[in-house]
Design an enzyme around this catalytic site. Structure first.
Site, PDB file in Angstrom:
ATOM      1  N   LYS A   1       1.895  -3.759   6.608  1.00 14.69           N
ATOM      2  CA  LYS A   1       2.264  -3.681   5.183  1.00 14.69           C
ATOM      3  C   LYS A   1       3.765  -3.438   5.057  1.00 14.69           C
ATOM      4  CE  LYS A   1      -1.745  -4.289   3.216  1.00 14.69           C
ATOM      5  NZ  LYS A   1      -2.007  -5.618   2.647  1.00 14.69           N
TER       6      LYS A   1
ATOM      7  N   SER B   1       0.830  -1.205   0.000  1.00 18.43           N
ATOM      8  CA  SER B   1       0.000   0.000   0.000  1.00 18.43           C
ATOM      9  C   SER B   1       0.860   1.249   0.000  1.00 18.43           C
ATOM     10  CB  SER B   1      -0.865  -0.019   1.261  1.00 18.43           C
ATOM     11  OG  SER B   1      -1.421   1.249   1.509  1.00 18.43           O
TER      12      SER B   1
ATOM     13  N   TYR C   1      -2.137  -1.450  11.015  1.00 13.28           N
ATOM     14  CA  TYR C   1      -2.395  -1.940   9.654  1.00 13.28           C
ATOM     15  C   TYR C   1      -1.230  -1.549   8.728  1.00 13.28           C
ATOM     16  CZ  TYR C   1      -3.782  -1.280   4.833  1.00 13.28           C
ATOM     17  OH  TYR C   1      -3.766  -1.251   3.468  1.00 13.28           O
TER      18      TYR C   1
HETATM   19  N1  UFG Z   1     -12.700  10.979   3.384  1.00 12.90           N
HETATM   20  C1  UFG Z   1     -13.765  11.813   3.670  1.00 12.90           C
HETATM   21  N2  UFG Z   1     -14.904  11.245   4.162  1.00 12.90           N
HETATM   22  C2  UFG Z   1     -15.035   9.915   4.380  1.00 12.90           C
HETATM   23  C3  UFG Z   1     -13.941   9.067   4.088  1.00 12.90           C
HETATM   24  C4  UFG Z   1     -12.791   9.633   3.599  1.00 12.90           C
HETATM   25  O1  UFG Z   1     -13.679  13.018   3.480  1.00 12.90           O
HETATM   26  O2  UFG Z   1     -16.107   9.469   4.845  1.00 12.90           O
HETATM   27  C5  UFG Z   1     -11.492  11.555   2.781  1.00 12.90           C
HETATM   28  C6  UFG Z   1     -10.230  11.317   3.560  1.00 12.90           C
HETATM   29  O3  UFG Z   1     -10.010  12.315   4.515  1.00 12.90           O
HETATM   30  C7  UFG Z   1      -9.200  11.323   2.437  1.00 12.90           C
HETATM   31  C8  UFG Z   1      -9.946  10.740   1.234  1.00 12.90           C
HETATM   32  O4  UFG Z   1     -11.317  10.947   1.535  1.00 12.90           O
HETATM   33  O5  UFG Z   1      -8.817  12.617   2.117  1.00 12.90           O
HETATM   34  C9  UFG Z   1      -9.717   9.264   1.016  1.00 12.90           C
HETATM   35  O6  UFG Z   1      -9.958   8.535   2.204  1.00 12.90           O
HETATM   36  P1  UFG Z   1     -10.072   6.951   2.219  1.00 12.90           P
HETATM   37  O7  UFG Z   1     -10.384   6.532   3.617  1.00 12.90           O
HETATM   38  O8  UFG Z   1     -10.988   6.497   1.144  1.00 12.90           O
HETATM   39  O9  UFG Z   1      -8.637   6.493   1.776  1.00 12.90           O
HETATM   40  P2  UFG Z   1      -7.221   6.776   2.473  1.00 12.90           P
HETATM   41  O10 UFG Z   1      -6.404   7.483   1.455  1.00 12.90           O
HETATM   42  O11 UFG Z   1      -7.332   7.384   3.799  1.00 12.90           O
HETATM   43  O12 UFG Z   1      -6.773   5.286   2.748  1.00 12.90           O
HETATM   44  C10 UFG Z   1      -6.268   4.514   1.712  1.00 12.90           C
HETATM   45  C11 UFG Z   1      -6.500   3.029   1.979  1.00 12.90           C
HETATM   46  C12 UFG Z   1      -5.704   2.578   3.164  1.00 12.90           C
HETATM   47  C13 UFG Z   1      -4.291   3.018   3.058  1.00 12.90           C
HETATM   48  C14 UFG Z   1      -4.232   4.510   2.841  1.00 12.90           C
HETATM   49  C15 UFG Z   1      -2.848   5.056   2.699  1.00 12.90           C
HETATM   50  O13 UFG Z   1      -7.857   2.778   2.221  1.00 12.90           O
HETATM   51  O14 UFG Z   1      -5.743   1.156   3.187  1.00 12.90           O
HETATM   52  O15 UFG Z   1      -4.929   4.798   1.636  1.00 12.90           O
HETATM   53  O16 UFG Z   1      -2.262   4.583   1.541  1.00 12.90           O
HETATM   54  F1  UFG Z   1      -3.619   2.730   4.196  1.00 12.90           F
END
Ligand code: UFG
Length: 380
Positions: free
Chosen positions: A172, A143, A168
């Site tokens: 990785k 990841s 988590y």
């Molecule tokens: N976000 C919102 N509202 C939500 C969910 C997310 O605004 O309800 C925002 C987050 O703040 C972020 C973006 O949307 O800016 C993406 O968030 P996600 O949770 O969809 O994804 P992340 O980038 O946080 O997480 C992903 C993977 C993880 C991994 C991470 C870092 O899901 O497994 O990238 O690589 F660890």
């Protein structure tokens, strides 16, 4: 024992896919079957549904005559050594694509023991049993989280890794280290670490897709469930980041593109793709072996190279579903970074792979899945 060679046609090659009933796993199984491989799935269904594999069979049956017969499913946990022994004894497994693992960032903080045990010990059992059966080819589901707060953007594979802020992410990063050390200790190993950015979307058929348990943690499934009326509004976690519209920017990649990256990685391991000097990790990176295959540790980012903000994602989904999606700005979520997106040159040059689908298409496919399966596989 020497390693199984991947320098054979796909039709004569068997791939073990751990976690093959999950979101990325099921889409990868489709691509493997459509590319002629024999596939053995091991999945304990702790966060997935057997129905996904039934639908994979349906998709691949229409795509290519007998593809469905090349898929075998074992409902087992990779920590169960005896079960894994039986599976390796029953099938001529040549390579592993290893997806199985717990993946909820927040939950991992509450349940570190479960995460370390399942993800780390599970992989150790898997690799040990594989080695006993002469299979030392593994593609690992890593990841972009391993980069932590990235030192530069776009993120290349040479970008230094940083301490993950949750168990988590630690698993990785540690598993990348463990799998690299396997090669250092025994240069028969052939390891590919694929660092995913943000996989979203669904198969174009709308029959398989992401089906999270309970309230989704990730943006896309949340937006999709608001769009279909199951949740009231999207919480936008922060609009004061140093990004063009103040909301977080991520590199969203269509899950089918991501799945195809795994097929490309297997071909690369088998010496069927890529030429010239591999970059990164010096002499560890995919040196040619006598049979024409590669040995070493290949590291590749899988993303699109394009960043999209939370608001852009919401707008793209509105266009896909044809109606407004209510949202409200909330405080920042702990541990989130402002922006990340991948440099994808290495995968393009060495794997001959690049993402094809844009955000609009990702949202259209995700909407097709969500609107025809509002309750995921449970409604089936
Ligand atoms: N976000 C919102 N509202 C939500 C969910 C997310 O605004 O309800 C925002 C987050 O703040 C972020 C973006 O949307 O800016 C993406 O968030 P996600 O949770 O969809 O994804 P992340 O980038 O946080 O997480 C992903 C993977 C993880 C991994 C991470 C870092 O899901 O497994 O990238 O690589 F660890």
């Amino acid at each position: 024992m020497s390693n199984k060679s991947l320098a054979r046609p796909h039709e004569e090659t068997t791939i073990l896919v751990t976690g093959g009933a999950g979101f990325i796993g099921s889409h990868t199984v489709v691509e493997l079957l459509e590319n002629g491989y024999n596939v053995v799935v091991v999945d304990d269904l702790s966060n997935s549904h057997a129905e996904a594999l039934e639908r994979v069979r349906a998709i691949t049956n229409t795509a290519e005559g007998a593809a469905r017969d090349r898929l075998v499913f074992h409902e087992e946990n990779i920590l169960d050594r005896e079960a894994m022994q039986r599976i390796f004894a029953a099938h001529p497994i040549d390579a592993i694509i290893h997806f199985a693992g717990f993946k909820a960032v927040g939950e991992s903080v509450q349940k570190p023991l479960e995460y370390y045990w399942n993800n780390i010990a599970g992989t150790l059992v898997l690799c040990e049993v594989a080695r006993e059966h002469g299979c030392k080819n593994i593609v690992f589901s890593s990841s972009a989280t391993v980069y932590g707060e990235p030192e530069f953007i776009p993120i290349t594979e040479d970008c230094p890794k940083h301490e993950a802020t949750n168990p988590y992410g630690q698993t990785k990063s540690m598993l990348e280290r463990i799998l690299s050390d396997l090669y250092i200790g025994d240069d028969e190993w052939n390891v590919v670490l694929l660092r995913y950015f943000n996989p979203i979307g669904a198969h174009a058929s709308g029959t398989i897709g992401e089906d999270p348990e309970g309230i989704p943690n990730n943006l896309l499934p949340y937006v999709a469930q608001v769009a279909v009326g199951k949740l009231a509004e999207v919480g936008v976690f922060g609009d004061d980041y140093p990004t063009p519209d103040g909301t977080g920017v991520r590199d969203y990649i269509h899950v089918v593109d991501l799945a195809r990256g795994h097929v490309a990685a297997l071909d690369w391991m088998g010496g069927k793709r890529g030429s010239g000097e591999p970059r990164g990790l010096g002499s560890m990176a995919g040196r040619p072996a006598e049979d024409g295959t590669r040995r070493g540790v290949g590291i590749f980012n899988l993303g699109t190279g394009k960043g999209s903000s939370v608001l852009e994602v919401i707008r793209a989904f509105e266009a896909a579903c044809g109606h407004p999606i209510p949202y409200a700005v909330k405080p920042r979520r702990a541990g989130d970074i402002a922006e990340n997106y991948a440099a994808c040159d290495k995968a393009r040059e060495e794997l001959g792979w690049q993402a094809e689908y844009d955000l609009a298409r990702m949202c259209e496919d995700a909407w097709r899945w969500q609107s025809s399966n509002p309750n995921g596989y449970k409604g089936a």
